[in-house]
Design an enzyme around this catalytic site. Structure first.
Site, PDB file in Angstrom:
ATOM      1  CB  SER A 258      -0.903   0.010   1.232  1.00 17.59           C
ATOM      2  OG  SER A 258      -0.122   0.375   2.360  1.00 17.59           O
ATOM      3  CE  LYS A 259       1.296   7.354  -3.087  1.00 18.53           C
ATOM      4  NZ  LYS A 259       2.217   7.265  -4.159  1.00 18.53           N
ATOM      5  NE  ARG A 260      -2.168   2.642   5.338  1.00 14.92           N
ATOM      6  CZ  ARG A 260      -2.108   1.393   5.790  1.00 14.92           C
ATOM      7  NH1 ARG A 260      -1.399   1.097   6.833  1.00 14.92           N
ATOM      8  NH2 ARG A 260      -2.789   0.443   5.182  1.00 14.92           N
ATOM      9  N   GLY A 262       5.111   3.786   1.198  1.00 12.32           N
ATOM     10  CA  GLY A 262       6.015   4.317   0.174  1.00 12.32           C
ATOM     11  C   GLY A 262       5.399   4.221  -1.200  1.00 12.32           C
ATOM     12  CG  ASP A 268       4.598   7.088  -7.086  1.00 10.62           C
ATOM     13  OD1 ASP A 268       4.277   8.207  -7.494  1.00 10.62           O
ATOM     14  OD2 ASP A 268       3.889   6.414  -6.309  1.00 10.62           O
TER      15      ASP A 268
END
Ligand code: GLU
Length: 502
Positions: A258-260, A262, A268
């Site tokens: 998940s984005k949390r 990184g 990106d």
């Protein structure tokens, strides 16, 4: 002929997990001399994002994954190639209408006129009673007359799959093996939504069949839906493709990536200066492993080595440190020219140089490339690394460094070094090397006593990249300025020593 497909929904940035799915499909098709298709699954109209399709095609293009059929990028525009299109689901609505009609006629599907409110209440009640929320079959047995009447009244409807009671659905997944599920544990899935669009579950089966897909290679999150798909194949009497479900990609904490924690999107990583070949190599090893210790693979080598039997069942941890190591490996392999090409956007962005300086500084850029090649893991680290090297406002506090500066030989070294540099026409690597050699010979200052104090005086540090290269990158004037700033320091330490000795 092997035909597989990547079937993303255009909902924003491309998740690295999606790129891995595309990659495995691509590699397998190439390995088997088959065809790799790209189909756009854009039937969820609420989740569409402008530019997402271009993003997607761009990520594939950059990473070298080429589609044989379906969507392609032509002169920057989304285009379609192949005889079994259209390959964009929103352009296939008439086809889905045709096939849903067949299911309705054969009694495998039914109109459902339940309002959203009714369904919400039902769900809430079921949850409250500790039951798994599912449709209660309210509209399963409407008569033809009732249906006609409601249609005439223009009541909003969906069309649902009519699952038989207690029917065992079975299939063999290439990775997971034999899987069975009873229809009593499944919901009467909506196939056509109130807006007339098909749901994913319906469109995916119709399209995979019509596009002659032989292998459905996709993420594990679709495994629970597969029995519904299998049942649809059975209703239509169609031959089923083989299913290959890839393990989830996990964070360090073994939860779904998940984005949390990184970056998770291909964009990106590319923006940070990860090389496409490193990303591909890294993703290929997330969930599949070769039959050897080899870790570095080109796309061609992956095509050679890949096989389904070495796809793991368990989740694969997205090890960022390993990705960095791999990217550093690919960076070291770049030619100076390629390195500069990759580095430039970051230097421009950080205003380390301006666009009009690029050509006049091309030689200097080549030297910076040599200097930093061994030192970075991804290109976004460049401005900081370079700023560090170019920063002349350093303080020397390390006691060992201070001691070296206080040596008698350092005093002599300092003097001749400054003189020789000042009298040189320019200070490139060759000249810097020659100067240090001359000093070694003339002053009999050798090894550590030569290189360390010289480095400390010029960079403020005891260790770092090749000193002569640093001198070259800094240039004659900057090195002289740095030495001049040292003058008091070296002298001061000298006099401190004298005080102590006296
Ligand atoms: N549209 C689905 C997705 O977004 C495709 C799943 C499949 O490959 O069947 O991942």
């Amino acid at each position: 002929m092997i035909r597989d497909r990547f079937a993303p929904s255009p909902t924003g940035n491309v998740h690295v997990g999606s790129l891995r799915t595309a990659l495995y499909n691509y590699i397998y098709a190439k390995k088997m001399n088959g065809k790799f298709l790209l189909r756009l699954e854009d039937t969820d109209r609420t989740r569409l994002e402008a530019g997402a399709t271009e993003n997607l095609l761009n990520a594939l293009m950059v990473t070298g994954i080429e589609t044989d059929e379906g969507l392609i990028l032509k002169d920057g525009q989304v285009d379609q190639i192949g005889d079994l299109g259209p390959y964009i689901q929103s352009e296939r609505l008439a086809i889905y209408q045709d096939y849903i009609k067949r299911l309705l006629d054969q009694g495998h599907a039914y109109y459902c006129f339940c309002s959203k409110d009714r369904l919400d209440t039902l769900r809430a009640q079921q949850k409250e009673n500790g039951q798994t929320p599912r449709y209660d079959g309210h509209c399963r047995d409407l008569t033809a007359a009732e249906i006609d009447q409601k249609l005439k009244n223009s009541e909003s409807y969906t069309i649902r799959l009519k699952l038989p009671a207690n029917h065992q659905i079975a299939f063999d997944d290439v990775v997971r093996g034999h899987i069975e599920m009873n229809t009593d544990d499944l919901d009467d899935q909506v196939l056509i939504k109130a807006d007339g669009f098909p749901t994913y579950h319906f469109a995916v089966v119709v399209d995979d069949h019509l596009m002659q897909i032989s292998h459905v290679i996709r993420g594990e999150e679709w495994l629970p839906s597969t029995p519904k798909h299998i049942y649809l194949y059975e209703c239509f009497g169609w031959e089923k493709p083989l299913f290959v479900h890839l393990p989830n990609i996990l964070n360090d904490d073994r939860k779904k990536l998940s984005k949390r924690q990184g970056d998770v999107s291909v964009e990106d990583f590319l923006k940070k200066g990860y090389l496409p070949e490193a990303l591909i190599n890294f993703l290929a090893l997330l969930g599949w492993s070769p039959d050897s210790e080899q870790e570095i693979f080109s796309l061609d080598e992956l095509i050679q080595a890949f096989d389904f039997s070495r796809i793991n069942k368990s989740g694969a941890v997205f090890d960022r440190a390993k990705l960095n190591w791999m990217n550093a490996h690919y960076i070291k392999e770049l030619t100076t020219e390629k390195f500069v090409e990759n580095m430039l956007p970051f230097l421009l962005d950080s205003e380390t140089i301006s666009p009009d300086q690029i050509s006049e500084k091309s030689e200097w850029l080549g030297k910076v490339a040599q200097l930093l090649k061994e030192r970075i893991e991804y290109f976004a680290q460049i401005p900081e690394e370079l700023a560090h090297i170019l920063n002349d406002q350093f303080e020397i506090t390390d006691p060992e460094a201070l001691e070296l500066l206080a040596e008698e030989s350092t005093g002599r070294l300092y003097k001749v070094l400054a003189e020789k540099i000042a009298s040189s026409e320019k200070l490139d690597v060759e000249r810097a090397k020659a100067i240090l050699k001359e000093i070694q010979k003339e002053e009999k200052i050798k090894g550590k006593m030569l290189y360390m104090p010289a480095r400390i005086m010029i960079t403020g540090e005891m260790h770092g990249p090749d000193l002569t290269l640093i001198m070259d990158v800094l240039g004659k004037d900057a090195v002289l300025l740095r030495l001049a700033a040292m003058k008091t320091l070296v002298a001061q330490y000298e006099s401190d020593e004298e005080v102590k000795n006296g």
